[in-house]
Design a protein around this motif. Structure first.
Motif, PDB file in Angstrom:
ATOM      1  N   LEU B 151      54.681 -85.731  34.582  1.00  0.00           N
ATOM      2  CA  LEU B 151      53.534 -86.156  35.395  1.00  0.00           C
ATOM      3  C   LEU B 151      53.479 -87.681  35.486  1.00  0.00           C
ATOM      4  O   LEU B 151      53.231 -88.251  36.553  1.00  0.00           O
ATOM      5  CB  LEU B 151      52.235 -85.618  34.788  1.00  0.00           C
ATOM      6  N   SER B 152      53.717 -88.341  34.368  1.00  0.00           N
ATOM      7  CA  SER B 152      53.715 -89.802  34.357  1.00  0.00           C
ATOM      8  C   SER B 152      54.831 -90.344  35.252  1.00  0.00           C
ATOM      9  O   SER B 152      54.635 -91.299  36.013  1.00  0.00           O
ATOM     10  CB  SER B 152      53.889 -90.310  32.927  1.00  0.00           C
ATOM     11  N   ALA B 153      56.001 -89.711  35.173  1.00  0.00           N
ATOM     12  CA  ALA B 153      57.136 -90.153  35.993  1.00  0.00           C
ATOM     13  C   ALA B 153      56.825 -89.979  37.475  1.00  0.00           C
ATOM     14  O   ALA B 153      57.194 -90.820  38.305  1.00  0.00           O
ATOM     15  CB  ALA B 153      58.389 -89.368  35.606  1.00  0.00           C
ATOM     16  N   GLN B 154      56.153 -88.883  37.813  1.00  0.00           N
ATOM     17  CA  GLN B 154      55.800 -88.672  39.224  1.00  0.00           C
ATOM     18  C   GLN B 154      54.893 -89.791  39.733  1.00  0.00           C
ATOM     19  O   GLN B 154      55.067 -90.278  40.861  1.00  0.00           O
ATOM     20  CB  GLN B 154      55.108 -87.321  39.395  1.00  0.00           C
ATOM     21  N   MET B 155      53.944 -90.173  38.921  1.00  0.00           N
ATOM     22  CA  MET B 155      53.052 -91.265  39.328  1.00  0.00           C
ATOM     23  C   MET B 155      53.826 -92.574  39.465  1.00  0.00           C
ATOM     24  O   MET B 155      53.567 -93.383  40.369  1.00  0.00           O
ATOM     25  CB  MET B 155      51.913 -91.429  38.318  1.00  0.00           C
ATOM     26  N   PHE B 156      54.763 -92.803  38.557  1.00  0.00           N
ATOM     27  CA  PHE B 156      55.624 -93.995  38.636  1.00  0.00           C
ATOM     28  C   PHE B 156      56.439 -93.966  39.928  1.00  0.00           C
ATOM     29  O   PHE B 156      56.565 -94.990  40.619  1.00  0.00           O
ATOM     30  CB  PHE B 156      56.554 -94.019  37.407  1.00  0.00           C
ATOM     31  N   SER B 244      51.026-102.102  20.156  1.00  0.00           N
ATOM     32  CA  SER B 244      49.790-101.867  20.895  1.00  0.00           C
ATOM     33  C   SER B 244      49.672-100.396  21.280  1.00  0.00           C
ATOM     34  O   SER B 244      50.677 -99.758  21.595  1.00  0.00           O
ATOM     35  CB  SER B 244      49.744-102.724  22.162  1.00  0.00           C
ATOM     36  N   THR B 245      48.464 -99.914  21.277  1.00  0.00           N
ATOM     37  CA  THR B 245      48.229 -98.546  21.720  1.00  0.00           C
ATOM     38  C   THR B 245      47.726 -98.526  23.161  1.00  0.00           C
ATOM     39  O   THR B 245      47.242 -99.527  23.691  1.00  0.00           O
ATOM     40  CB  THR B 245      47.169 -97.848  20.837  1.00  0.00           C
ATOM     41  N   ASP B 246      47.873 -97.368  23.763  1.00  0.00           N
ATOM     42  CA  ASP B 246      47.291 -97.111  25.080  1.00  0.00           C
ATOM     43  C   ASP B 246      46.372 -95.904  24.936  1.00  0.00           C
ATOM     44  O   ASP B 246      46.337 -95.271  23.875  1.00  0.00           O
ATOM     45  CB  ASP B 246      48.401 -96.834  26.106  1.00  0.00           C
ATOM     46  N   ARG B 247      45.627 -95.575  25.967  1.00  0.00           N
ATOM     47  CA  ARG B 247      44.760 -94.396  25.937  1.00  0.00           C
ATOM     48  C   ARG B 247      45.612 -93.158  25.646  1.00  0.00           C
ATOM     49  O   ARG B 247      46.644 -92.956  26.287  1.00  0.00           O
ATOM     50  CB  ARG B 247      44.035 -94.225  27.266  1.00  0.00           C
ATOM     51  N   VAL B 248      45.146 -92.366  24.710  1.00  0.00           N
ATOM     52  CA  VAL B 248      45.922 -91.182  24.327  1.00  0.00           C
ATOM     53  C   VAL B 248      45.986 -90.182  25.475  1.00  0.00           C
ATOM     54  O   VAL B 248      47.033 -89.588  25.737  1.00  0.00           O
ATOM     55  CB  VAL B 248      45.314 -90.534  23.073  1.00  0.00           C
ATOM     56  N   ARG B 249      44.867 -90.012  26.161  1.00  0.00           N
ATOM     57  CA  ARG B 249      44.844 -89.055  27.268  1.00  0.00           C
ATOM     58  C   ARG B 249      45.425 -89.703  28.524  1.00  0.00           C
ATOM     59  O   ARG B 249      44.908 -90.716  29.008  1.00  0.00           O
ATOM     60  CB  ARG B 249      43.413 -88.598  27.532  1.00  0.00           C
ATOM     61  N   LEU B 250      46.474 -89.082  29.034  1.00  0.00           N
ATOM     62  CA  LEU B 250      47.174 -89.642  30.189  1.00  0.00           C
ATOM     63  C   LEU B 250      46.234 -89.870  31.368  1.00  0.00           C
ATOM     64  O   LEU B 250      46.313 -90.896  32.056  1.00  0.00           O
ATOM     65  CB  LEU B 250      48.306 -88.679  30.593  1.00  0.00           C
ATOM     66  N   GLY B 251      45.322 -88.932  31.592  1.00  0.00           N
ATOM     67  CA  GLY B 251      44.431 -89.020  32.744  1.00  0.00           C
ATOM     68  C   GLY B 251      43.433 -90.160  32.665  1.00  0.00           C
ATOM     69  O   GLY B 251      42.841 -90.539  33.672  1.00  0.00           O
ATOM     70  N   GLU B 252      43.224 -90.698  31.479  1.00  0.00           N
ATOM     71  CA  GLU B 252      42.249 -91.794  31.327  1.00  0.00           C
ATOM     72  C   GLU B 252      42.858 -93.158  31.603  1.00  0.00           C
ATOM     73  O   GLU B 252      42.147 -94.170  31.590  1.00  0.00           O
ATOM     74  CB  GLU B 252      41.642 -91.763  29.921  1.00  0.00           C
ATOM     75  N   ARG B 253      44.175 -93.199  31.819  1.00  0.00           N
ATOM     76  CA  ARG B 253      44.810 -94.490  32.118  1.00  0.00           C
ATOM     77  C   ARG B 253      44.586 -94.829  33.590  1.00  0.00           C
ATOM     78  O   ARG B 253      44.639 -93.944  34.448  1.00  0.00           O
ATOM     79  CB  ARG B 253      46.304 -94.410  31.795  1.00  0.00           C
ATOM     80  N   SER B 254      44.383 -96.107  33.857  1.00  0.00           N
ATOM     81  CA  SER B 254      44.119 -96.502  35.241  1.00  0.00           C
ATOM     82  C   SER B 254      45.307 -96.163  36.129  1.00  0.00           C
ATOM     83  O   SER B 254      45.143 -95.845  37.303  1.00  0.00           O
ATOM     84  CB  SER B 254      43.804 -97.996  35.312  1.00  0.00           C
ATOM     85  N   ASP B 255      46.514 -96.207  35.593  1.00  0.00           N
ATOM     86  CA  ASP B 255      47.701 -95.731  36.297  1.00  0.00           C
ATOM     87  C   ASP B 255      48.525 -94.932  35.289  1.00  0.00           C
ATOM     88  O   ASP B 255      49.205 -95.518  34.444  1.00  0.00           O
ATOM     89  CB  ASP B 255      48.525 -96.901  36.843  1.00  0.00           C
ATOM     90  N   PRO B 256      48.463 -93.605  35.356  1.00  0.00           N
ATOM     91  CA  PRO B 256      49.199 -92.786  34.379  1.00  0.00           C
ATOM     92  C   PRO B 256      50.713 -92.984  34.438  1.00  0.00           C
ATOM     93  O   PRO B 256      51.419 -92.532  33.543  1.00  0.00           O
ATOM     94  CB  PRO B 256      48.824 -91.352  34.772  1.00  0.00           C
ATOM     95  N   GLY B 257      51.201 -93.661  35.462  1.00  0.00           N
ATOM     96  CA  GLY B 257      52.636 -93.908  35.568  1.00  0.00           C
ATOM     97  C   GLY B 257      53.052 -95.249  35.005  1.00  0.00           C
ATOM     98  O   GLY B 257      54.236 -95.602  35.028  1.00  0.00           O
TER      99      GLY B 257
END
Lengths: 130, 387
Positions: B151-156, B244-257
């Motif tokens: 899913l992340s790759a698709q957004m990228f 550094s950490t990022d949001r654990v939930r992929l959907g909460e990132r401003s750009d999941p990709g």
């Protein structure tokens, strides 16, 4: 050597218990920040936007639109945006064989955790859902 | 600013699926004895052990640092275990550097080990890996690592215009790079067609886009130059660390990709090292999936347009920024706790001009090492300098 362990966990859901109880009823109970108004679904214990812990609950309609999806006919996972939520959510698809772009939150089977989405079946005209 | 912390020596076992009856304890002893020999040190010279192992579910051994200190002849050392999902080995490396920098130890042995392949069935390992994300919202729903990466790759891809062919090229190149690495799990001579025609796992990822489950161990020794034979003159130095950490939930990132946590970890590492992106001459990057390598390179800030850079050949051995000459996770393999340690060893040996595998066309002065846990959720970056 062979070794097998069966582990039977009981996981208290803490502050998020109302959210998970609602999920088990098929209801979308989100957290809403009292400071900035950010709505999180799945619910959070701290606001994802401003960090405030002044959170309350708000019930969303449970309808969602698919942003992207992956998997096959047997298993599907999608990033979706639930109507009324300010961020996307990861869901498992209950009917991944459907190519729909919208769906509704569904009751998990066997009291499983997480979000399950039942995709709408697109009509022949492509403009309605059943 | 770090001063004078040297990577005194390193060694690893082959990364593969063990079928010879050997155990993770055996691999650990092999890696530790190799690192000691490489550093011209004895077990009694070590006063601290940091063990990286992602999960007791793999080893079925709690408190592994004490056990492995005992089994490796490091009697009486200070010992601890470090964990950060897929970044565990690299986190352990940072913990070792921090112990040295803080004066808590003189010579630290960092040992990464994981029986990711042979102890459990693949489906069971997959279920455990799924708990690397928000277990309550993802892992327990059956949302697995490959699906989230996909899913992340698709957004990228949507944002950058990257195609699956770009990913497949990485899957091919990293396996080819691994061809000269005697410790690699998958030194394969495959084509883009092979990748595209391999089983579709979760679009856009096919089986050959995915890194393998591997068994293995890797160990390295850290010390200040004054505490090493010949003052460690021939050994690489640690210049900068960032986490550094990022949001654990992929959907909460401003750009999941986009791997925003990795960008911050990289910024911190460069800031500590006091060097510029253009100073980096090679990189070992966390390629758990083929597309994740491009996402990582973008977030690390090594290039402006990562897709154009990939297509230009910039990341090949003869390119301006060789990446994953070890083969990366795709080619060398991924025994989780050992992965980050092996990445650091590869980069250090490249800088010292004594790497056992593929070498860059042009010797580098600085190398970057990048590892992450989750889906770039916990990010660890290091910058090393040639002796």
């Amino acid at each position: 050597m062979k070794q097998s362990i069966t582990l039977d966990y009981t996981l208290p859901e803490g502050c998020l218990q109302p959210h998970f109880e609602a999920l088990r009823r098929g209801e979308a109970l989100a957290s809403k920040c009292g400071a900035c108004g950010h709505v999180a679904f799945p619910a959070r214990v701290l606001c994802a936007d401003c960090g405030s812990d002044a959170l309350g609950w708000v019930t969303l309609p449970g309808t969602a639109r698919v942003s992207c999806r992956t998997g096959g006919a047997e298993k599907g996972v999608a990033l979706v945006r639930f109507d009324g939520a300010d961020a996307m959510s990861t869901v498992a698809l209950k009917n991944p064989e459907i190519a729909g772009e919208t769906g509704k939150l569904s009751v998990p089977e066997n009291s499983e955790a997480g979000l399950w989405l039942l995709l709408d079946t697109v009509t022949a005209k492509g403009d309605g859902n059943v | 600013m770090l001063n004078d912390v040297k990577i005194a020596g390193g060694a690893m076992t082959p990364f593969n699926r063990r079928k010879d009856g050997s155990s993770f304890r055996d691999w650990s002893r092999t890696a530790v004895s190799g690192a000691l020999k490489d550093a011209s040190l004895e077990p009694r010279d070590i006063d601290m052990l940091v063990v990286a192992s992602e999960s007791d579910f793999f080893t079925l051994q709690l408190n592994p640092a004490a056990l492995l200190a005992d089994e490796c002849g490091l009697f009486g050392v200070a010992a601890q275990r470090a964990e950060g999902g897929g970044a565990s080995g690299h986190v352990a490396f940072h913990a070792g550097v921090a112990a040295l920098a803080g004066g808590m130890a003189k010579r630290v042995l960092v040992l990464g080990v994981e029986p990711s392949a042979s102890h459990l069935k693949g489906a069971d390992v997959g279920a455990l890996y799924a708990l690397s994300f928000d277990a309550w919202t993802d892992g327990m729903t059956g949302v697995d690592a490959t699906s989230l990466y996909a899913l992340s790759a698709q957004m990228f891809m949507q944002r950058t215009g990257a195609k699956h062919a770009d990913f497949a090229q990485i899957a091919v190149r990293n396996r080819q790079n691994a061809g000269l690495n005697p410790y690699a799990h998958l030194p394969l001579d495959v084509s883009i067609d092979d990748v595209v025609s391999s089983t579709l796992v979760a679009a856009p990822y096919h089986r050959l886009d995915c890194s393998p489950l591997s068994d293995g161990a890797a160990a390295l020794i850290l010390a200040r130059a004054k505490d090493l034979p010949q003052n460690g003159q021939t050994r690489a130095s640690v210049k900068g660390l960032g986490n550094s950490t990022d949001r654990v939930r992929l959907g909460e990132r401003s750009d999941p990709g986009y791997f925003a946590g990795k960008r911050e970890a990289s910024r911190r590492a460069f800031s500590m090292a006091g060097v510029e992106v253009t100073d980096i001459g090679l990189a070992e990057v966390y390629d758990s999936y083929s597309g994740a390598q491009l996402q990582a390179l973008e977030a690390l800030g090594l290039v402006e347009d990562v897709v154009a850079a990939e297509r230009s050949g910039m990341f090949a051995a003869d390119g301006a920024m060789p990446v994953n000459l070890s083969g990366g996770l795709l080619g060398q393999g991924a025994p989780v706790g050992a992965t980050g340690v092996a990445q650091v060893i590869a980069a250090a040996l490249q800088l010292e001009g004594r790497y056992w595998g593929l070498r860059p066309a042009k010797a580098a002065r600085f190398a970057l090492v990048d590892t992450h846990g989750g889906i770039a959720t916990l990010n660890t970056v290091s910058i090393l300098e040639a002796p």
